[in-house]
Write an enzyme that holds these catalytic residues in place. Structure first.
Site, PDB file in Angstrom:
ATOM      1  N   SER A  48      -3.403  46.400 -89.953  1.00  0.00           N
ATOM      2  CA  SER A  48      -4.750  46.487 -90.832  1.00  0.00           C
ATOM      3  C   SER A  48      -5.038  47.914 -91.234  1.00  0.00           C
ATOM      4  O   SER A  48      -4.510  49.158 -90.959  1.00  0.00           O
ATOM      5  CB  SER A  48      -5.837  46.052 -89.696  1.00  0.00           C
ATOM      6  OG  SER A  48      -6.558  44.924 -89.823  1.00  0.00           O
ATOM      7  N   GLU A  89     -10.583  57.021-107.026  1.00  0.00           N
ATOM      8  CA  GLU A  89     -10.597  56.310-107.855  1.00  0.00           C
ATOM      9  C   GLU A  89     -11.119  55.068-106.945  1.00  0.00           C
ATOM     10  O   GLU A  89     -11.756  53.595-107.875  1.00  0.00           O
ATOM     11  CB  GLU A  89      -9.340  56.061-108.836  1.00  0.00           C
ATOM     12  CG  GLU A  89      -8.715  57.158-109.400  1.00  0.00           C
ATOM     13  CD  GLU A  89      -7.944  57.812-108.584  1.00  0.00           C
ATOM     14  OE1 GLU A  89      -6.960  58.428-109.002  1.00  0.00           O
ATOM     15  OE2 GLU A  89      -7.637  57.797-107.110  1.00  0.00           O
ATOM     16  N   SER A  90     -10.786  54.348-105.383  1.00  0.00           N
ATOM     17  CA  SER A  90     -11.747  54.437-104.638  1.00  0.00           C
ATOM     18  C   SER A  90     -10.961  53.746-103.898  1.00  0.00           C
ATOM     19  O   SER A  90     -10.360  54.377-102.761  1.00  0.00           O
ATOM     20  CB  SER A  90     -12.080  52.940-105.692  1.00  0.00           C
ATOM     21  OG  SER A  90     -12.943  51.402-104.554  1.00  0.00           O
ATOM     22  N   HIS A 110      -4.876  43.323 -94.693  1.00  0.00           N
ATOM     23  CA  HIS A 110      -4.422  43.123 -93.240  1.00  0.00           C
ATOM     24  C   HIS A 110      -3.746  41.993 -93.672  1.00  0.00           C
ATOM     25  O   HIS A 110      -3.251  41.420 -93.868  1.00  0.00           O
ATOM     26  CB  HIS A 110      -5.883  42.110 -93.206  1.00  0.00           C
ATOM     27  CG  HIS A 110      -5.643  42.195 -91.331  1.00  0.00           C
ATOM     28  ND1 HIS A 110      -5.307  42.663 -90.434  1.00  0.00           N
ATOM     29  CD2 HIS A 110      -5.770  40.056 -90.749  1.00  0.00           C
ATOM     30  CE1 HIS A 110      -5.184  42.228 -88.858  1.00  0.00           C
ATOM     31  NE2 HIS A 110      -4.972  40.604 -89.259  1.00  0.00           N
ATOM     32  N   CYS A 143     -11.498  52.163-110.166  1.00  0.00           N
ATOM     33  CA  CYS A 143     -13.105  52.956-110.607  1.00  0.00           C
ATOM     34  C   CYS A 143     -11.982  53.469-111.993  1.00  0.00           C
ATOM     35  O   CYS A 143     -11.397  54.069-112.333  1.00  0.00           O
ATOM     36  CB  CYS A 143     -14.086  53.879-109.912  1.00  0.00           C
ATOM     37  SG  CYS A 143     -14.632  52.828-108.363  1.00  0.00           S
ATOM     38  N   ASP A 202       6.454  44.382 -67.503  1.00  0.00           N
ATOM     39  CA  ASP A 202       5.155  43.314 -66.862  1.00  0.00           C
ATOM     40  C   ASP A 202       6.172  42.161 -66.726  1.00  0.00           C
ATOM     41  O   ASP A 202       7.544  42.250 -67.690  1.00  0.00           O
ATOM     42  CB  ASP A 202       3.861  43.538 -68.365  1.00  0.00           C
ATOM     43  CG  ASP A 202       2.761  45.120 -68.171  1.00  0.00           C
ATOM     44  OD1 ASP A 202       3.245  45.430 -67.423  1.00  0.00           O
ATOM     45  OD2 ASP A 202       2.984  45.186 -69.286  1.00  0.00           O
ATOM     46  N   PRO A 245      12.613  40.160 -70.482  1.00  0.00           N
ATOM     47  CA  PRO A 245      13.356  40.301 -69.357  1.00  0.00           C
ATOM     48  C   PRO A 245      12.890  40.664 -68.064  1.00  0.00           C
ATOM     49  O   PRO A 245      13.351  40.355 -67.446  1.00  0.00           O
ATOM     50  CB  PRO A 245      14.383  41.360 -69.993  1.00  0.00           C
ATOM     51  CG  PRO A 245      13.275  41.726 -71.194  1.00  0.00           C
ATOM     52  CD  PRO A 245      12.219  41.106 -71.534  1.00  0.00           C
TER      53      PRO A 245
END
Length: 427
Positions: free
Chosen positions: A55, A62-63, A68, A83, A300, A304
């Protein structure tokens, strides 16, 4: 133009999935799309979410341009708002369609703020006169974030947008990011493994606790640990005669040598035997009573590392230890991965004995919850509370260790009540 702004809602389909999960590529593409259209970029803020999705927003004078992505679907939703009439948002649309390698896109343009429906009101804005010239062109700032998250918790680290390393091995995706707070950071399949600024905590605690508890380690085996930090700490001990490191993924070693050189500093040590192979198979073929210390420095229990979390594997480790040998493993966070934490200790106690297994803790900021655990399992009579405090204190000072000392050695085994309760549930 009879409106204040142009707003294009875009959907890109059949995008290249790898690109849709690459926060650096997406941030660069969105900024370039704005600049190509003639916009003035003020700020970019982007987050990568583990394992999938990016995201972000590019704020322009201009804005804005926002996005996403859903990499698993090859899909991106994009919002282009400009804009005035100095910037053509369709230029950005065409740029992004190519950058994301989309097969096609759908779009809808809305004219925002139709001037026939609006009444202009002029008003005065008071400003403080500092006597200094006002900067006309805003400075472009970047906020690019790596985020590791699951359904309930997340860790975000801001990085420079400079991805130092990215390769896919047969086992996992290996990446190194340049973070602002913690230096270079190694991730495997989107999970933080270590960073330059806090890796010493993990590596000092997984090695020096068993080394001083045993007191006479001559041969040590490390399963995993391709970043090199664990063998670096072991080889600080002059009394050790050989360290064998078995790492399944040579790309981990390659990445750390290049971008975490302080961690990977001992790969050329004459006492180190480096093997790039499967640690599970190595243990199966290992001779009885071969090592005084075996450290399972695994990720964790996914990918692997999954096979390193089984009773069969730990039974083989027990066989490979000398009569007074010690096994130490990282054993997850008692708060974050509670069920695995409890299961690990039940397994160890079933192999080594109820009174031969000990838990100790350390504070590692970039690991989930910041509280991480290690297991200490003794084949013989070694107990972590009986160690040479004077030798540990001298070693800590001479080696300029940053976390481990004789007091930390003792204190790490002082467990909070909730951890004691977890470990005694099935005792």
């Amino acid at each position: 133009m009879d409106a204040l702004g142009r707003h294009i809602l875009v959907e890109f389909y059949n995008c290249q999935p790898e690109l849709m999960n690459d926060v650096v590529h997406i941030e660069n593409s969105m900024v370039a799309a704005a600049e190509t259209a003639g916009a003035t970029v003020i700020n970019s803020t982007f987050h990568h979410f583990s394992p999938y999705g990016v995201s972000g927003v590019v704020v322009i004078q201009e804005s804005h341009l926002a996005i996403h992505t859903w990499p698993e679907y090859g899909y991106a939703a994009v919002d282009l708002f400009t804009c005035g009439d100095s910037v053509d948002p369709w230029v950005s649309y065409n740029y992004l369609k190519e950058a994301f390698k989309a097969s096609h896109g759908s779009s809808m343009e809305c004219r925002r703020g139709q001037q026939s429906l609006l009444k202009r009101t002029d008003f005065t804005v008071e400003t403080r006169d500092t006597g200094q010239a006002v900067e006309q062109v805003p400075t472009f700032t970047r906020d690019v974030w790596f985020t590791e998250r699951d359904e309930n918790i997340a860790l975000s680290l801001k990085h420079t947008g400079n991805q130092l390393y990215k390769k896919q091995s047969p086992f996992q995706k290996v990446e190194v990011f340049e973070t602002l707070a913690y230096g270079n950071m190694l991730t495997l399949d989107g999970m933080v493994m270590c960073t330059q600024k806090d890796e010493y905590v993990y590596h000092e605690m997984i090695t020096h606790v068993p080394m001083f508890s045993h007191g006479n380690v001559k041969r040590a085996l490390v399963i995993g640990g391709g970043d090199g930090g664990t063998v670096r700490e072991l080889l600080r001990h002059e009394s050790i005669e050989e360290v064998v490191l078995v790492e399944i993924d040579e790309l981990v070693i390659e990445a750390c040598k290049a971008h975490l050189p302080e961690t990977a500093s001992a790969f050329d040590h004459p006492k180190l035997k480096l093997l790039v192979e499967d640690g599970i198979k190595y243990i199966q073929d290992c001779a009885d009573s071969a090592f005084d210390l075996i450290i399972v420095d695994s990720a964790d229990p996914v990918g692997p590392g999954e096979g390193l979390f089984t009773a069969e594997f730990y039974g083989q480790v027990h066989r490979c230890l000398t009569a007074n040998g010690i096994m130490v493993t990282q054993s997850e966070s008692p708060r974050f991965n509670t069920s695995v934490f409890v299961e690990i200790y039940d397994t160890y106690k079933g192999i080594f004995g109820q009174d031969k297994v000990f838990c100790y803790l350390a504070a590692i900021p970039t690991y989930p919850t910041g509280t991480w655990s290690f297991s200490f399992s003794a084949k013989g009579n070694a107990v972590p509370s009986q160690f040479n405090r004077e030798a540990a204190a001298t070693f800590s000072k001479e080696q300029k260790l940053r976390y481990y000392n004789e007091d930390i050695h003792t204190a790490a085994f002082a467990l909070p009540n909730f951890v004691k309760d977890l470990l005694s549930t099935n005792a």
